[in-house]
Design a protein around this motif. Structure first.
Motif, PDB file in Angstrom:
ATOM      1  N   LEU A  63      -7.179  -5.199 -21.451  1.00 44.49           N
ATOM      2  CA  LEU A  63      -6.043  -5.753 -21.992  1.00 44.49           C
ATOM      3  C   LEU A  63      -5.790  -7.194 -21.546  1.00 44.49           C
ATOM      4  CD1 LEU A  63      -3.742  -2.555 -23.054  1.00 44.49           C
ATOM      5  CD2 LEU A  63      -5.795  -3.529 -24.266  1.00 44.49           C
ATOM      6  N   ARG A  64      -5.236  -7.823 -22.327  1.00 40.85           N
ATOM      7  CA  ARG A  64      -4.726  -9.045 -21.938  1.00 40.85           C
ATOM      8  C   ARG A  64      -3.518  -9.337 -22.098  1.00 40.85           C
ATOM      9  NH1 ARG A  64      -9.034 -12.975 -21.989  1.00 40.85           N
ATOM     10  NH2 ARG A  64     -10.963 -11.970 -22.269  1.00 40.85           N
ATOM     11  N   ASP A  65      -2.931 -10.202 -21.090  1.00 40.64           N
ATOM     12  CA  ASP A  65      -1.604 -10.554 -21.232  1.00 40.64           C
ATOM     13  C   ASP A  65      -1.256 -11.492 -22.274  1.00 40.64           C
ATOM     14  OD1 ASP A  65      -1.933 -13.243 -20.500  1.00 40.64           O
ATOM     15  OD2 ASP A  65      -1.628 -12.727 -18.256  1.00 40.64           O
ATOM     16  N   PHE A  66       0.081 -11.950 -22.430  1.00 42.07           N
ATOM     17  CA  PHE A  66       0.368 -12.853 -23.736  1.00 42.07           C
ATOM     18  C   PHE A  66      -0.285 -14.135 -23.709  1.00 42.07           C
ATOM     19  CE2 PHE A  66       3.783 -14.761 -21.720  1.00 42.07           C
ATOM     20  CZ  PHE A  66       4.730 -15.345 -22.459  1.00 42.07           C
ATOM     21  N   HIS A  67      -0.417 -14.551 -22.437  1.00 43.34           N
ATOM     22  CA  HIS A  67      -1.187 -15.794 -22.252  1.00 43.34           C
ATOM     23  C   HIS A  67      -2.625 -15.891 -22.902  1.00 43.34           C
ATOM     24  CE1 HIS A  67       2.451 -17.401 -20.289  1.00 43.34           C
ATOM     25  NE2 HIS A  67       2.267 -16.438 -19.442  1.00 43.34           N
ATOM     26  N   GLY A  68      -3.067 -14.717 -23.200  1.00 41.90           N
ATOM     27  CA  GLY A  68      -4.473 -14.400 -23.573  1.00 41.90           C
ATOM     28  C   GLY A  68      -5.235 -14.270 -21.980  1.00 41.90           C
ATOM     29  N   ASN A  69      -4.717 -14.321 -21.102  1.00 44.36           N
ATOM     30  CA  ASN A  69      -5.704 -13.964 -19.797  1.00 44.36           C
ATOM     31  C   ASN A  69      -5.691 -12.515 -19.569  1.00 44.36           C
ATOM     32  OD1 ASN A  69      -5.382 -16.725 -19.236  1.00 44.36           O
ATOM     33  ND2 ASN A  69      -3.271 -16.478 -18.378  1.00 44.36           N
ATOM     34  N   PRO A  70      -6.907 -12.114 -18.905  1.00 39.82           N
ATOM     35  CA  PRO A  70      -7.234 -10.670 -18.564  1.00 39.82           C
ATOM     36  C   PRO A  70      -6.147 -10.367 -17.509  1.00 39.82           C
ATOM     37  CG  PRO A  70      -9.252 -12.099 -18.210  1.00 39.82           C
ATOM     38  CD  PRO A  70      -7.996 -13.158 -18.649  1.00 39.82           C
ATOM     39  N   ILE A  71      -5.806  -9.099 -17.719  1.00 33.04           N
ATOM     40  CA  ILE A  71      -4.879  -8.554 -16.876  1.00 33.04           C
ATOM     41  C   ILE A  71      -5.580  -8.163 -15.563  1.00 33.04           C
ATOM     42  CG2 ILE A  71      -2.975  -6.726 -16.409  1.00 33.04           C
ATOM     43  CD1 ILE A  71      -2.357  -6.987 -19.200  1.00 33.04           C
ATOM     44  N   VAL A  72      -5.367  -8.503 -14.369  1.00 31.99           N
ATOM     45  CA  VAL A  72      -5.870  -7.967 -13.178  1.00 31.99           C
ATOM     46  C   VAL A  72      -4.948  -7.475 -12.280  1.00 31.99           C
ATOM     47  CG1 VAL A  72      -8.065  -9.323 -13.218  1.00 31.99           C
ATOM     48  CG2 VAL A  72      -5.902 -10.559 -12.442  1.00 31.99           C
ATOM     49  N   PHE A  73      -5.500  -6.546 -11.412  1.00 31.16           N
ATOM     50  CA  PHE A  73      -4.321  -5.764 -10.567  1.00 31.16           C
ATOM     51  C   PHE A  73      -5.231  -6.174  -9.040  1.00 31.16           C
ATOM     52  CE2 PHE A  73      -3.744  -3.540 -14.365  1.00 31.16           C
ATOM     53  CZ  PHE A  73      -2.434  -3.520 -14.311  1.00 31.16           C
ATOM     54  N   TYR A  74      -4.449  -6.815  -8.282  1.00 32.24           N
ATOM     55  CA  TYR A  74      -5.220  -7.297  -7.130  1.00 32.24           C
ATOM     56  C   TYR A  74      -5.010  -6.129  -6.026  1.00 32.24           C
ATOM     57  CZ  TYR A  74      -5.451 -11.848  -9.171  1.00 32.24           C
ATOM     58  OH  TYR A  74      -5.778 -12.713 -10.199  1.00 32.24           O
ATOM     59  N   PRO A  75      -5.987  -5.691  -5.352  1.00 26.38           N
ATOM     60  CA  PRO A  75      -5.811  -4.648  -4.283  1.00 26.38           C
ATOM     61  C   PRO A  75      -5.201  -5.404  -3.364  1.00 26.38           C
ATOM     62  CG  PRO A  75      -8.275  -5.176  -4.360  1.00 26.38           C
ATOM     63  CD  PRO A  75      -7.436  -6.122  -5.496  1.00 26.38           C
ATOM     64  N   LYS A  76      -4.316  -4.371  -2.533  1.00 32.91           N
ATOM     65  CA  LYS A  76      -3.514  -4.971  -1.514  1.00 32.91           C
ATOM     66  C   LYS A  76      -4.536  -4.777  -0.349  1.00 32.91           C
ATOM     67  CE  LYS A  76       0.782  -2.989  -3.333  1.00 32.91           C
ATOM     68  NZ  LYS A  76       1.533  -4.201  -3.884  1.00 32.91           N
ATOM     69  N   GLU A  77      -4.379  -5.733   0.746  1.00 33.97           N
ATOM     70  CA  GLU A  77      -4.974  -5.619   1.956  1.00 33.97           C
ATOM     71  C   GLU A  77      -4.910  -4.534   2.611  1.00 33.97           C
ATOM     72  OE1 GLU A  77      -3.535  -7.954   5.572  1.00 33.97           O
ATOM     73  OE2 GLU A  77      -2.248  -8.810   4.308  1.00 33.97           O
ATOM     74  N   LYS A  78      -6.384  -4.172   3.354  1.00 30.36           N
ATOM     75  CA  LYS A  78      -6.396  -3.086   3.875  1.00 30.36           C
ATOM     76  C   LYS A  78      -5.780  -2.963   5.029  1.00 30.36           C
ATOM     77  CE  LYS A  78      -9.701  -0.470   0.954  1.00 30.36           C
ATOM     78  NZ  LYS A  78      -8.675  -0.825  -0.032  1.00 30.36           N
ATOM     79  N   SER A  79      -5.057  -2.021   5.516  1.00 29.15           N
ATOM     80  CA  SER A  79      -4.324  -1.775   6.778  1.00 29.15           C
ATOM     81  C   SER A  79      -3.588  -0.568   6.901  1.00 29.15           C
ATOM     82  CB  SER A  79      -3.314  -3.035   7.168  1.00 29.15           C
ATOM     83  OG  SER A  79      -2.476  -2.709   8.020  1.00 29.15           O
ATOM     84  N   PHE A  80      -3.183  -0.110   7.960  1.00 28.14           N
ATOM     85  CA  PHE A  80      -2.352   1.147   8.232  1.00 28.14           C
ATOM     86  C   PHE A  80      -1.028   0.699   8.720  1.00 28.14           C
ATOM     87  CE2 PHE A  80      -0.837   4.840  10.442  1.00 28.14           C
ATOM     88  CZ  PHE A  80      -0.632   5.814   9.499  1.00 28.14           C
ATOM     89  N   ILE A  81      -1.159   0.125   9.884  1.00 25.67           N
ATOM     90  CA  ILE A  81      -0.058   0.030  10.776  1.00 25.67           C
ATOM     91  C   ILE A  81       1.268  -0.798   9.906  1.00 25.67           C
ATOM     92  CG2 ILE A  81      -1.036  -2.343  12.027  1.00 25.67           C
ATOM     93  CD1 ILE A  81       0.677   0.728  13.660  1.00 25.67           C
ATOM     94  N   ARG A  82       0.943  -2.059   9.264  1.00 24.33           N
ATOM     95  CA  ARG A  82       2.011  -2.790   8.728  1.00 24.33           C
ATOM     96  C   ARG A  82       2.555  -1.983   7.629  1.00 24.33           C
ATOM     97  NH1 ARG A  82       0.796  -7.446   4.718  1.00 24.33           N
ATOM     98  NH2 ARG A  82       2.930  -7.625   4.664  1.00 24.33           N
ATOM     99  N   TYR A  83       1.820  -1.071   7.045  1.00 22.61           N
ATOM    100  CA  TYR A  83       2.553  -0.322   5.824  1.00 22.61           C
ATOM    101  C   TYR A  83       3.364   0.844   6.251  1.00 22.61           C
ATOM    102  CZ  TYR A  83      -0.984  -2.902   2.905  1.00 22.61           C
ATOM    103  OH  TYR A  83      -1.474  -4.138   2.589  1.00 22.61           O
ATOM    104  N   MET A  84       2.918   1.338   7.374  1.00 20.02           N
ATOM    105  CA  MET A  84       3.483   2.658   7.969  1.00 20.02           C
ATOM    106  C   MET A  84       4.834   2.097   8.903  1.00 20.02           C
ATOM    107  SD  MET A  84       4.076   5.892   8.255  1.00 20.02           S
ATOM    108  CE  MET A  84       2.616   6.569   7.681  1.00 20.02           C
ATOM    109  N   LEU A  85       4.509   1.262   9.740  1.00 24.89           N
ATOM    110  CA  LEU A  85       5.828   0.604  10.606  1.00 24.89           C
ATOM    111  C   LEU A  85       6.733   0.010   9.554  1.00 24.89           C
ATOM    112  CD1 LEU A  85       4.637  -0.875  13.922  1.00 24.89           C
ATOM    113  CD2 LEU A  85       5.951   1.150  13.421  1.00 24.89           C
ATOM    114  N   GLY A  86       6.189  -0.996   8.817  1.00 18.87           N
ATOM    115  CA  GLY A  86       7.213  -1.697   7.755  1.00 18.87           C
ATOM    116  C   GLY A  86       7.818  -0.647   6.817  1.00 18.87           C
ATOM    117  N   GLY A  87       7.196   0.269   6.463  1.00 12.65           N
ATOM    118  CA  GLY A  87       7.797   1.417   5.820  1.00 12.65           C
ATOM    119  C   GLY A  87       8.750   2.004   6.230  1.00 12.65           C
ATOM    120  N   ILE A  88       8.635   2.482   7.492  1.00 16.49           N
ATOM    121  CA  ILE A  88       9.551   3.335   8.176  1.00 16.49           C
ATOM    122  C   ILE A  88      10.856   2.352   8.384  1.00 16.49           C
ATOM    123  CG2 ILE A  88      10.079   4.252  10.554  1.00 16.49           C
ATOM    124  CD1 ILE A  88       7.017   5.256  10.620  1.00 16.49           C
ATOM    125  N   ILE A  89      10.747   1.119   8.797  1.00 16.49           N
ATOM    126  CA  ILE A  89      11.730   0.292   9.066  1.00 16.49           C
ATOM    127  C   ILE A  89      12.547   0.032   7.670  1.00 16.49           C
ATOM    128  CG2 ILE A  89      12.721  -2.204   9.520  1.00 16.49           C
ATOM    129  CD1 ILE A  89       9.938  -2.251  11.427  1.00 16.49           C
TER     130      ILE A  89
END
Lengths: 138, 185
Positions: A63-89
């Motif tokens: 599907l495309r957005d209302f500008h007519g551009n394809p809708i893309v989902f960018y994968p978040k950068e791979k990591s564990f520590i920032r998501y876990m530590l940041g998440g806990i905080i």
């Protein structure tokens, strides 16, 4: 300005529904972290289940957005520590203040002006993260 | 009909509307992530000249600032026009647990022990609000998102980083609720 108005309207709907479903209440967050009600899990769960289906459909049918551009989902950068530590905080602050960033400002609109302190310190917390970012494990 | 609006809205309706908001934002070429606004506000204050993390075109994020302003207005509308002003209907067991921490049963949306002016102007009360806010702001940026960006948007796209972050949110929330609250309340 008209381009931005639709985002204002979406924000208004967000503020109303978050308030009306108690999702901005400190009490409801406590109830959630004590596993004593299904309410908050129901809200988040419904949003996620319908979200998963909707995102899958967008990808499947390209599907495309209302500008007519394809809708893309960018994968978040791979990591564990920032998501876990940041998440806990984040989680520590979520339970303590009973609010995540959206509900903080909804509460200010509701008239809980003490939340202005939470909001200002949340900005300060983000600022300090920006200052010491390079010294933290990511 | 009036009761239908002023009572607490049911969980599935709220969940559906939140999901719809995310899809509207996607359709408008953006994404659902509230905590980015905190970074945008820092950048707009001009600190980007000294700190690289805040050196970006913050004006491109005006749509999200509008969403933030809308959220404030939404809270105001809900209170003024759609509210029953009844106490939050939390479970009895939560009320009992909170009573042990000297936090009284709900009379409105938030506990007076934390959000009344008396609380704000006490040292302990101020520190609770300040620390809570600081941890939310620091943690959300470190984790790269908050409840909207990770728990709703990220999980909807089945992203592993978001699942890790959400597990972190719950570890932090459970530790605060079950181990730190008994020490501070």
């Amino acid at each position: 300005m008209m381009k931005l108005l639709k985002f204002l309207l979406l924000g208004i709907v967000f503020g109303i529904v978050m308030t009306k479903s108690d999702a901005v209440s400190w009490f409801r967050i406590q109830e959630m972290f004590r596993f004593q009600s299904f309410h908050m899990y129901g809200i988040i769960g419904t949003a996620v289940v319908t979200g998963v289906i909707g995102v899958a459909l967008i990808k499947r049918f390209k599907l495309r957005d209302f500008h007519g551009n394809p809708i893309v989902f960018y994968p978040k950068e791979k990591s564990f520590i920032r998501y876990m530590l940041g998440g806990i905080i984040f989680g520590l602050g979520w339970a303590l203040s009973g609010s995540c960033p959206g509900p903080i400002v909804v509460n200010i609109g509701y008239g809980f002006f003490a939340m202005i302190i939470v909001f200002l310190f949340a900005i300060f917390g983000t600022f300090i993260y920006g200052v010491i970012k390079n010294k933290l494990p990511h | 009909m009036n009761d239908f609006i002023t009572q607490t809205w049911t969980w599935w309706f709220s969940g559906l509307v939140i999901s719809a908001i995310m899809f509207f934002l996607i359709y408008f070429g953006q994404s659902f992530g509230f905590s980015s606004n905190l970074r945008t506000i820092c950048a707009a204050s001009g600190v980007g000249k000294k700190i690289k993390f805040f050196d970006f075109n913050w004006k491109s994020q005006m749509w999200n600032i509008m969403f933030l302003l809308g959220a404030i207005i939404g809270g105001f509308i809900a209170k003024q026009f759609l509210s029953s002003d009844l106490p939050v209907q939390i479970s009895k067991s939560t009320i009992q647990d909170l009573a042990k921490l000297n936090i009284s049963a709900p009379t409105t949306l938030q506990p007076a022990e934390l959000f009344s002016w008396d609380a704000v102007f006490s040292i302990k009360g101020f520190l609770i609000l300040a620390f809570g806010g600081f941890l939310v702001g620091f943690g959300s940026r470190y984790a790269g998102g908050c409840t909207s960006g990770h728990a709703i948007s990220g999980l909807s796209d089945l992203q592993w980083p978001s699942l890790i972050a959400v597990i972190g949110f719950f570890i932090g929330g459970l530790v605060m609720t079950h181990f730190i609250f008994p020490l501070i309340f």
